[in-house]
Scaffold this motif. Structure first.
Motif, short mmCIF file in Angstrom:
data_model
loop_
_atom_site.label_atom_id
_atom_site.label_comp_id
_atom_site.label_asym_id
_atom_site.label_seq_id
_atom_site.Cartn_x
_atom_site.Cartn_y
_atom_site.Cartn_z
N PRO A 1 -2.89 -11.89 -0.31
CA PRO A 1 -1.69 -12.41 0.35
C PRO A 1 -0.42 -11.88 -0.31
CG PRO A 1 -3.19 -14.20 -0.20
CD PRO A 1 -3.73 -12.97 -0.85
N LYS A 2 0.59 -11.63 0.52
CA LYS A 2 1.85 -11.16 -0.05
C LYS A 2 2.78 -12.33 -0.34
CE LYS A 2 2.63 -6.39 1.03
NZ LYS A 2 3.41 -5.49 1.89
N HIS A 3 2.68 -13.37 0.49
CA HIS A 3 3.59 -14.51 0.31
C HIS A 3 2.83 -15.68 -0.30
CE1 HIS A 3 6.35 -17.80 1.27
NE2 HIS A 3 7.28 -16.87 1.27
N PHE A 4 3.51 -16.48 -1.14
CA PHE A 4 2.80 -17.58 -1.80
C PHE A 4 2.26 -18.61 -0.81
CE2 PHE A 4 6.19 -20.80 -1.69
CZ PHE A 4 7.36 -20.03 -1.64
N ARG A 5 2.89 -18.73 0.36
CA ARG A 5 2.37 -19.67 1.36
C ARG A 5 0.96 -19.26 1.78
NH1 ARG A 5 2.44 -20.96 7.02
NH2 ARG A 5 3.23 -23.07 7.36
N GLU A 6 0.76 -17.98 1.97
CA GLU A 6 -0.57 -17.49 2.35
C GLU A 6 -1.57 -17.65 1.20
OE1 GLU A 6 -1.64 -16.88 5.32
OE2 GLU A 6 0.37 -17.27 6.11
N ASP A 7 -1.06 -17.56 -0.01
CA ASP A 7 -1.90 -17.83 -1.18
C ASP A 7 -2.47 -19.24 -1.12
OD1 ASP A 7 -2.57 -16.12 -3.22
OD2 ASP A 7 -0.49 -15.99 -3.95
N PHE A 8 -1.57 -20.21 -0.84
CA PHE A 8 -2.01 -21.61 -0.76
C PHE A 8 -2.96 -21.82 0.40
CE2 PHE A 8 2.11 -22.42 -2.99
CZ PHE A 8 1.52 -22.75 -4.19
N ARG A 9 -2.67 -21.15 1.52
CA ARG A 9 -3.57 -21.30 2.67
C ARG A 9 -4.96 -20.77 2.32
NH1 ARG A 9 -2.84 -18.71 7.25
NH2 ARG A 9 -3.56 -20.34 8.65
N ALA A 10 -5.00 -19.70 1.55
CA ALA A 10 -6.28 -19.09 1.22
C ALA A 10 -7.05 -19.88 0.17
CB ALA A 10 -6.06 -17.66 0.73
N THR A 11 -6.34 -20.65 -0.68
CA THR A 11 -7.04 -21.37 -1.76
C THR A 11 -7.11 -22.88 -1.56
OG1 THR A 11 -4.97 -20.92 -2.90
CG2 THR A 11 -6.96 -19.99 -3.87
N GLY A 12 -6.02 -23.48 -1.07
CA GLY A 12 -6.00 -24.94 -0.97
C GLY A 12 -4.89 -25.49 -1.84
N PRO A 13 -4.70 -26.81 -1.81
CA PRO A 13 -3.58 -27.42 -2.54
C PRO A 13 -3.73 -27.27 -4.05
CG PRO A 13 -5.06 -29.11 -1.70
CD PRO A 13 -5.52 -27.81 -1.11
N SER A 14 -2.60 -27.37 -4.77
CA SER A 14 -2.68 -27.18 -6.23
C SER A 14 -2.97 -28.48 -6.98
CB SER A 14 -1.41 -26.51 -6.76
OG SER A 14 -0.26 -27.20 -6.33
N ASN A 15 -2.91 -29.63 -6.31
CA ASN A 15 -3.14 -30.88 -7.06
C ASN A 15 -4.59 -31.34 -7.09
OD1 ASN A 15 -2.90 -31.50 -4.32
ND2 ASN A 15 -2.12 -33.55 -4.71
N TYR A 16 -5.38 -30.96 -6.11
CA TYR A 16 -6.81 -31.29 -6.11
C TYR A 16 -7.57 -30.06 -5.62
CZ TYR A 16 -5.05 -36.12 -5.41
OH TYR A 16 -4.39 -37.31 -5.49
N ALA A 17 -8.81 -29.92 -6.09
CA ALA A 17 -9.67 -28.84 -5.56
C ALA A 17 -10.34 -29.34 -4.29
CB ALA A 17 -10.70 -28.43 -6.60
N HIS A 18 -9.51 -29.65 -3.29
CA HIS A 18 -10.04 -30.22 -2.05
C HIS A 18 -10.09 -29.21 -0.92
CE1 HIS A 18 -9.17 -34.73 -2.97
NE2 HIS A 18 -10.28 -34.30 -3.50
N GLY A 19 -9.48 -28.06 -1.14
CA GLY A 19 -9.42 -27.08 -0.06
C GLY A 19 -10.53 -26.07 -0.25
N LYS A 20 -10.18 -24.83 -0.09
CA LYS A 20 -11.21 -23.80 -0.18
C LYS A 20 -11.73 -23.64 -1.61
CE LYS A 20 -9.54 -21.49 3.90
NZ LYS A 20 -10.57 -22.06 4.78
N GLN A 21 -10.91 -24.10 -2.60
CA GLN A 21 -11.41 -24.04 -3.98
C GLN A 21 -12.73 -24.80 -4.09
OE1 GLN A 21 -8.91 -26.11 -3.12
NE2 GLN A 21 -7.13 -25.93 -4.47
N ALA A 22 -12.81 -25.93 -3.38
CA ALA A 22 -14.00 -26.78 -3.50
C ALA A 22 -15.24 -26.03 -3.03
CB ALA A 22 -13.82 -28.04 -2.67
N SER A 23 -15.13 -25.35 -1.87
CA SER A 23 -16.32 -24.66 -1.37
C SER A 23 -16.64 -23.44 -2.23
CB SER A 23 -16.17 -24.29 0.09
OG SER A 23 -14.88 -23.81 0.35
N THR A 24 -15.60 -22.79 -2.76
CA THR A 24 -15.85 -21.66 -3.65
C THR A 24 -16.62 -22.13 -4.87
OG1 THR A 24 -13.66 -20.96 -2.99
CG2 THR A 24 -14.73 -19.62 -4.64
N GLN A 25 -16.16 -23.30 -5.40
CA GLN A 25 -16.87 -23.85 -6.56
C GLN A 25 -18.31 -24.21 -6.22
OE1 GLN A 25 -14.44 -27.07 -7.85
NE2 GLN A 25 -13.05 -25.75 -8.99
N ALA A 26 -18.48 -24.78 -5.03
CA ALA A 26 -19.83 -25.17 -4.62
C ALA A 26 -20.75 -23.95 -4.57
CB ALA A 26 -19.80 -25.86 -3.27
#
Ligand code: SF4
Lengths: 558, 101
Positions: free
Chosen positions: B73-98
């Motif tokens: 991603p070029k813009h930080f908004r797209e970074d967040f969309r690709a990973t998920g929120p920064s306060n909990y691993a509830h977005g895509k971070q969770a499935s990546t971890q799984a």
């Protein structure tokens, strides 16, 4: 508390059934997104950055324990185990699936709750002083009037497509805890020669163009509340701009037309429609009032409180920070902080919600409140029960003693969730709270309101924070603008911009410099940040925020 | 002079789940940005966009997002969309971890 009657229940059941059918038609392709979007928004459903979001109204911030249990149930069953309480006394669920939302709404209906008009260009959830009905300083409980306004505004046929959203806040006290001067209509209960009525304030608002509301009527007789509000919204509906979304709120209508013109037109319209209000509303109000009767306050010894207060310094610190004077002898208003340092402001887990519901049942006459500052209130607790209550709070991570202090930060969801955001707010709040907790300074600093918004829409009330932080996108990088001297109370003021913004990794050190300057400048530990700012003005604080500029000889301190 | 076309990915939110999805080279929707097709040809990108906009019963809010040649991603908004929120691993971070577990 207001209990739904048959009419309310039937209305809600039908409305939920309609929405369920709309969701089905969207899923099977009969409705396009363009057709569906206004329908889902009318029912509180947004599509955010990572998921749908359901915003549930908590009318005037009041809940009973069964309702709080239901909020916990939704969090556990349909979301990721938590909910987010907002500055409009609502709760937001960040991760529901579209198919589940009709079930969530049906579940809410069983405890008399809904998500109607939590979005869209309608009259939104009516908010109120979170200490209503308990505060020692109020003229009367504002919630019956808020409930009357809720019933009047819900599905009001004339006001479903206003130029823009419309927010009403009500308080019964001179000390303004409901931010009434930053609402489209702010109502304050006042007493005039033995009669209770309203001071009506109009045209306040934050967002892109912050405005402090202006007094439209100094004293409105109680019986005129609905026709007068109807006249205001009706004039706004006619004059409010529809050509430009950024100029559509009533604050701009008042600003462009002038308060005198608005007043003349409102009074004319009021005179026209007043006769149509034949007293049905007053009968209804009497019924509602009966349901808001004060609980049966207990009379018992306060000895357990005194003993714990003397013996336990942790309890003492919590009691000194999180309690507020109650109107009934022996009672206190308890503010439960859901702002533990490092946690997300306004978030509570399902387990915490259940614990708070249980505490309300056991010690709190079954009542809870949500504050616009994103905390939970138990409005009626006898002081004798406070030590036991505190012990339970501790066990659930809910005993943080920081109400009104630097870590009791308002923060909107920002770019971690919100599709409109230009920067994050939550991690900035987490870092500030953690930093000052490490420094063990927050009790020394005293009352301080930091409010953070992730974009110009100002859901985090940054304009009225003693220190306001606004997150922006500057050429693809997060940038944070600081405003100083804002105030959300009866002495409302919009903060002044301090200067150029700070990068994400510069904002916490900047706040630290600002606080160091305040500690140095204050004339006594009793002088709050806002008072020192009012006495000294922007210059010395600006100098602390931008030391390099001053070192370079370009000091703007006069 | 027209501006040179920069690499893009086609992205949207999933109608039922609401979460962020990307168009893959095989024409399906994937949840992981790494599996998205990086579009380097403007005409190609516009055709994909129009086609995707027709899929109203699968996705919502289709648009082209800027990425680097490597698909980051070029813009930080797209970074967040690709990973998920920064306060909990509830977005895509969770499935990546799984997946990692
Ligand atoms: S202030 Fe902006 S970022 Fe924050 S919740 Fe409101 S719209 Fe979203």
């Amino acid at each position: 508390m207001y209990q739904y009657n048959d009419f309310d229940t039937a209305f809600l059941t039908e409305r939920n059934a309609q929405f369920r059918a709309q969701v089905e038609r969207r899923i099977n392709g009969s409705l396009t997104e363009d057709e569906f979007k206004p329908l889902r928004l009318m029912n509180g459903v947004y599509l955010q950055l990572h998921a749908y979001m359901l915003r549930v109204a908590i009318p005037y911030g009041t809940l009973n324990s069964a309702q709080m249990d239901m909020l916990a149930h939704l969090a556990a069953k349909y979301d990721k185990g938590y909910g987010h309480f907002t500055t409009r006394q609502n709760i937001q669920y960040n991760w529901p699936k579209l198919r589940d939302i009709p079930d969530m709404l049906d579940d809410l209906g069983t405890v008399g709750m809904h998500a109607i008009q939590t979005s869209g260009n309608t009259i939104r959830n009516v908010t109120a002083d979170h200490f209503a009905g308990a505060a020692a300083d109020e003229v009367a409980d504002p919630r019956p009037y808020a409930e009357l306004l809720r019933q009047w505004s819900t599905d009001h046929p004339e006001f479903q497509f206003l130029p823009r959203k419309f927010k009403i806040a009500v308080t019964g006290a001179e000390a303004d805890r409901a931010v009434i001067r930053a609402h489209d209509i702010g109502l304050q209960l006042v007493e005039q020669v033995g009669e209770i009525g309203f001071r009506v304030i109009v045209g306040g608002g934050l967002g892109r163009t912050p405005m402090i509301g202006k007094v439209l009527r100094n004293f409105l007789p109680m019986a005129d509340l609905l026709p007068y509000c109807e006249a205001i919204v009706s004039i706004y509906n006619r004059l409010g701009r529809r050509d430009n979304k950024y100029k559509a709120r009533i604050k701009i209508t008042v600003h462009e037309n002038g308060i005198e013109t608005i007043r003349d037109q409102v009074e004319t319209r009021f005179a026209q429609i007043r006769p149509a209000f034949t007293g049905v509303d007053q009968t209804l109000l009497a019924d509602i009032k009966a349901q808001f009767a004060a609980p049966d306050f207990a009379k018992k010894s306060e000895a357990p409180f005194t003993a714990a207060y003397d013996a336990d310094p942790v309890f003492r610190s919590w009691a000194d920070t999180n309690l507020t004077a109650h109107k009934a002898p022996g009672y206190a208003i308890v503010s439960i902080s859901i702002k533990k340092q490092g946690d997300t402001p306004g978030d509570a887990t399902a387990e915490q919600m259940r614990a708070m519901a249980e505490l309300a049942r056991t010690y709190g006459h079954d009542e809870l409140r949500i504050s616009h500052e994103q905390n939970v209130i138990l409005p009626h607790v006898h002081r004798a029960d406070l030590p036991a209550l505190h012990a339970t709070l501790k066990a659930h991570g809910l005993a943080t003693s920081n109400i009104g202090l630097i870590s009791d930060i308002i923060a909107c969801p920002g770019m971690d969730y919100c599709a409109l955001a230009t920067a994050r707010s939550i991690p900035v709040a987490q870092q500030i709270a953690t930093r000052f907790d490490e420094l063990k300074l927050e009790h020394d600093i005293g009352e301080l309101k930091i409010k953070i918004s992730g974009c110009i829409n100002a859901c985090g009330h940054h304009h009225v924070g003693h220190i306001g932080i606004l997150g922006l996108d500057r050429a693809g990088v997060e940038n944070y603008q600081i405003t100083l001297g804002g105030d959300h109370t009866e002495t409302a003021a919009v903060g002044e911009r301090a200067g150029p913004g700070f990068a994400y990794d510069e904002i916490v050190p900047a706040i630290e410099r600002l606080i160091a300057a305040y500690l140095h400048l204050r004339n006594s530990p009793d002088e709050r940040f806002i008072d020192a700012y009012r006495r000294l003005g922007l210059a010395p604080f600006k100098a602390a925020l931008y030391p390099a500029v001053n070192a370079g000889g370009k000091a703007d301190a006069a | 002079m027209t501006r040179a076309f920069t690499p893009k990915v086609l992205t949207a939110n999933h109608l039922l789940e609401g979460d962020v999805v990307y168009l893959s080279a095989s024409g399906g929707w994937v949840r992981d940005l790494a599996q998205a097709e990086v579009l380097t040809n403007e005409v190609d990108a516009q055709i994909r966009l129009i086609e995707a906009e027709q899929q109203v019963d699968t996705v919502v809010g289709v648009y082209l997002a800027d990425v680097t040649a490597e698909g980051q991603p070029k813009h930080f908004r797209e970074d967040f969309r690709a990973t998920g929120p920064s306060n909990y691993a509830h977005g895509k971070q969770a499935s990546t971890q799984a997946e990692l577990n």
